[in-house]
Enzyme design. Structure first.
Site, PDB file in Angstrom:
ATOM      1  N   SER A  34      -1.729   8.202  17.098  1.00 52.16           N
ATOM      2  CA  SER A  34      -2.719   8.371  18.168  1.00 52.16           C
ATOM      3  C   SER A  34      -3.278   9.785  18.171  1.00 52.16           C
ATOM      4  CB  SER A  34      -2.078   8.060  19.528  1.00 52.16           C
ATOM      5  OG  SER A  34      -1.770   6.684  19.635  1.00 52.16           O
ATOM      6  N   PHE A  69       0.868  -1.185   0.000  1.00 49.04           N
ATOM      7  CA  PHE A  69       0.000   0.000   0.000  1.00 49.04           C
ATOM      8  C   PHE A  69       0.899   1.228   0.000  1.00 49.04           C
ATOM      9  CE2 PHE A  69      -2.728   3.067   2.332  1.00 49.04           C
ATOM     10  CZ  PHE A  69      -3.945   2.924   1.663  1.00 49.04           C
ATOM     11  N   GLY A  70       1.019   1.896  -1.149  1.00 48.91           N
ATOM     12  CA  GLY A  70       1.970   2.987  -1.306  1.00 48.91           C
ATOM     13  C   GLY A  70       1.355   4.359  -1.127  1.00 48.91           C
ATOM     14  N   GLU A  99      -0.835   3.899  10.206  1.00 48.23           N
ATOM     15  CA  GLU A  99      -2.270   3.949   9.879  1.00 48.23           C
ATOM     16  C   GLU A  99      -2.978   5.028  10.704  1.00 48.23           C
ATOM     17  OE1 GLU A  99      -4.345   0.429   8.909  1.00 48.23           O
ATOM     18  OE2 GLU A  99      -2.521  -0.717   8.555  1.00 48.23           O
ATOM     19  N   ARG A 116       7.722 -17.925  38.993  1.00 46.09           N
ATOM     20  CA  ARG A 116       8.809 -17.183  39.628  1.00 46.09           C
ATOM     21  C   ARG A 116       8.517 -17.006  41.119  1.00 46.09           C
ATOM     22  NH1 ARG A 116      14.126 -15.492  39.340  1.00 46.09           N
ATOM     23  NH2 ARG A 116      14.371 -13.325  40.063  1.00 46.09           N
ATOM     24  N   THR A 158       2.284   6.632   2.143  1.00 43.38           N
ATOM     25  CA  THR A 158       3.163   7.508   2.930  1.00 43.38           C
ATOM     26  C   THR A 158       4.389   7.941   2.144  1.00 43.38           C
ATOM     27  OG1 THR A 158       2.448   6.450   4.975  1.00 43.38           O
ATOM     28  CG2 THR A 158       4.503   7.691   5.060  1.00 43.38           C
ATOM     29  N   GLU A 159       4.717   9.218   2.248  1.00 45.08           N
ATOM     30  CA  GLU A 159       5.892   9.775   1.581  1.00 45.08           C
ATOM     31  C   GLU A 159       6.851  10.374   2.601  1.00 45.08           C
ATOM     32  OE1 GLU A 159       3.723  10.938  -2.656  1.00 45.08           O
ATOM     33  OE2 GLU A 159       4.600  12.522  -1.418  1.00 45.08           O
TER      34      GLU A 159
END
Length: 383
Positions: A365, A123-124, A362, A267, A126-127
């Site tokens: 936040s 999925f191209g 994606e 433990r 973001t640059e």
């Protein structure tokens, strides 16, 4: 919404967990150290149906509903988020974008291979200079006769060096969102360059790449959807992608809980299991509640998708909550493990490193909070 899982959903969860415990969990430390998942796993995942979840049978998929999809992504997140990313991007972002917006010819060409794991997609979007502001992307596609010629670059692209095909978002018109279109570009097209990014904090096993397009020429029928629809296509796809991230982060939280309970019940300090200490029980209780909340928020978004109702804000809430709580769960688990939590013999430090990026990709936040705030107030924070 009925929270009771069907027999088929329970069976798939059992099948998925058994497979991942055998084929992934024993190898995740090695893959993390060498920064590469064994790609022989990919067709095995395809055979089990991971890549075909929610893709109709007519295109080689399993069909299935979005709750089952979330179950699969949760189990992958519990086992190894690097593997979840491979599946989620190829089947989730790429496969579903073709299913939703592709022509029948495009679906027939790409979806069967995606569904059985013999092809991988990426999925191209973001640059290097446009992450949270994709409406201002600069990769450009220029019409030359019956072809489009693409020039530009993308970065942080999951599956980038392994993928057979990439959905590339490029500017075909004027400034802003309405000037962006989407193209399906085979990665063996002349001028398509890709370089893997090494030294990542987390998700080290999945291939993350920088892509370069040096006069990449594709035919007019490579366009996905109509000219100028690229931005809306991307945003709709990311909404669904956030459901996958929410489910994967639920898996991280659940994995931290499993590891914490297992370790602290064995433990011993001061003559008794440390799980008997109130502070440890406080940590276990917090993580347990967060796992349930993350799962329910994610399933709510998935249920809305199934009903054909708007789900974008619910997806943002699921992604925001689950990713932030995954970081918290991993930190608490490391604290309880003490020094042992700081070495990769135990899984909690990897959960922490993998969880950290979930708050970034994606939609960070902060972007999720802006989207939620705008929905609640009706006032855009982007003005």
């Amino acid at each position: 919404m009925d929270l009771t899982l069907t027999e088929e959903q329970v069976a798939f969860r059992t099948l998925a967990r058994d497979f991942l415990d055998k084929e992934v969990v024993p190898h995740r430390v090695e893959w993390d150290r060498r920064e590469a998942v064994d790609t022989a796993l990919i067709p095995k995942l395809g055979e089990l149906g991971f890549f075909g979840l929610t893709i109709p049978e007519e295109y080689g998929g399993m069909g299935g509903d979005y709750i089952t999809y979330c179950i699969g992504m949760e189990e992958l997140g519990r086992a190894d988020s690097s593997v979840r990313g491979i599946v989620s991007v190829s089947m989730g972002l790429f496969g579903k974008i073709v299913l939703s917006h592709g022509t029948e010819e495009q679906k027939q060409r790409w979806l069967p291979g995606i569904a059985n794991g013999t092809l991988l997609g990426c999925f191209g979007l973001t640059e290097p200079d446009n992450g949270s502001d994709p409406s201002n992307l600069t990769t450009r596609a220029v019409r030359e006769g019956s072809d489009w010629v693409i020039t530009g670059s993308k970065i942080f692209i999951t599956n980038g060096t392994w993928a057979d095909v990439c959905v590339v978002f490029a500017r075909t018109g004027g400034p802003g969102a309405k000037g962006i279109s989407a193209f399906l570009v085979p990665t063996d097209t002349p001028g398509f360059g890709r370089t893997e990014i090494h030294g990542k904090l987390g998700l080290r096993g999945q291939a993350t790449a920088e892509l370069n397009f040096d006069g990449v020429r594709v035919p007019a029928d490579a366009m996905l959807g109509e000219e100028g629809q690229g931005f809306s296509i991307a945003m709709h796809s990311l909404d669904k992608g956030r459901v996958s991230v929410g489910a994967g982060c639920t898996g991280i939280i659940a994995g931290c809980l499993d590891a914490l309970v297992s370790y602290t019940t064995q433990r011993r300090q001061f003559g008794r299991p440390i799980a008997s200490f109130q502070m440890i029980q406080d940590m276990i209780a917090e993580i347990s509640v967060d796992a349930d909340c993350a799962r329910l928020l994610t399933w709510r978004a998935a249920d809305l998708i199934e009903r054909g109702e708007p789900f974008g804000i619910e997806a943002s809430k699921a992604k925001l909550f689950a990713s932030e709580k995954a970081v918290k769960a991993a930190n608490l688990a490391i604290q309880a493990f003490g020094g042992y939590g700081y070495v990769d013999e135990y899984p909690v430090q990897k959960y922490m490193r993998d969880a950290r990026v979930m708050t970034l990709y994606e939609g960070t936040s902060q972007i999720q909070k802006l989207l939620i705030g705008r929905a609640e107030t009706g006032i855009s924070a982007f003005l």
